[in-house]
Design a protein around this motif. Structure first.
Motif, mmCIF file in Angstrom:
data_model
loop_
_atom_site.group_PDB
_atom_site.id
_atom_site.type_symbol
_atom_site.label_atom_id
_atom_site.label_comp_id
_atom_site.label_asym_id
_atom_site.label_seq_id
_atom_site.Cartn_x
_atom_site.Cartn_y
_atom_site.Cartn_z
ATOM 1 N N GLU A 93 54.652 37.710 40.573
ATOM 2 C CA GLU A 93 53.679 37.781 39.479
ATOM 3 C C GLU A 93 52.870 36.492 39.400
ATOM 4 N N ALA A 96 50.355 36.418 42.219
ATOM 5 C CA ALA A 96 49.210 37.283 41.913
ATOM 6 C C ALA A 96 48.257 36.579 40.943
ATOM 7 N N LYS A 97 48.797 35.911 39.921
ATOM 8 C CA LYS A 97 47.976 35.181 38.955
ATOM 9 C C LYS A 97 47.222 34.048 39.639
ATOM 10 N N ARG A 99 46.313 33.874 42.768
ATOM 11 C CA ARG A 99 45.252 34.475 43.588
ATOM 12 C C ARG A 99 44.105 34.956 42.717
ATOM 13 N N GLU A 100 44.429 35.571 41.589
ATOM 14 C CA GLU A 100 43.413 36.062 40.645
ATOM 15 C C GLU A 100 42.530 34.932 40.125
ATOM 16 N N THR A 101 43.104 33.757 39.918
ATOM 17 C CA THR A 101 42.352 32.627 39.377
ATOM 18 C C THR A 101 41.759 31.735 40.470
#
Length: 153
Positions: A93, A96-97, A99-101
């Motif tokens: 998780e 993923a965060k 990568r998202e940011t």
């Protein structure tokens, strides 16, 4: 004297707003002072969502002309570790965060007792985001002295 726990960390940063956004919005720290969006007076105070203590992180702005951290091997802080859970799912998780940011991951390691992601804040301070591996007796020297292996999430 006996140290009971690591209490807080103080970092000099170039741009307080940029660094506060990173620690607040990417890593999820709770900003205590000043309130987000208020006049910062060149500092920001945070604690983890657990509210374990009065503050765990203080950022102090020193300006854009401050000297950069020297690259390579040097005396001083290498990184600081932030425990984010106890399972690889929580580490996934976090990945993923990140990568998202758009936060680059510098490395991923299996330390036997912990699984870790390595990132850097906007000023280059390295941060280890880790989870304790369930069932590992980390109080034995073998668990924490094992060779570091690549981590595959």
């Amino acid at each position: 004297m006996e140290v009971k726990e690591l209490g807080h960390l103080v970092l000099y940063v170039r741009d307080i707003e940029r660094s506060a956004r990173f620690y607040r919005d990417v890593l999820g720290w709770r900003q205590i002072l000043p309130a987000p969006g208020a006049d910062s007076n060149a500092f920001a105070v945070f604690n983890a969502p657990s509210g374990r203590t009065h503050h765990e992180l203080l950022l102090i702005e020193v300006g854009e002309d401050a000297a950069a951290l020297p690259e390579g091997r040097r005396v001083g802080l290498y990184h600081f570790g932030l425990k984010i859970g106890t399972s690889d799912d929580e580490l996934r998780e976090a990945l993923a965060k990140l990568r998202e940011t758009g936060t680059p991951v510098l490395g991923m390691s299996d330390h036997t007792a912990t699984h870790s992601l390595y990132i850097a804040d906007p000023d280059g301070n390295e941060i280890e985001l880790y989870v304790d591996v369930p069932g590992v007796d980390w109080e034995t020297p073998e668990a924490i002295g094992s060779p570091v292996k690549p981590l595959h999430l």
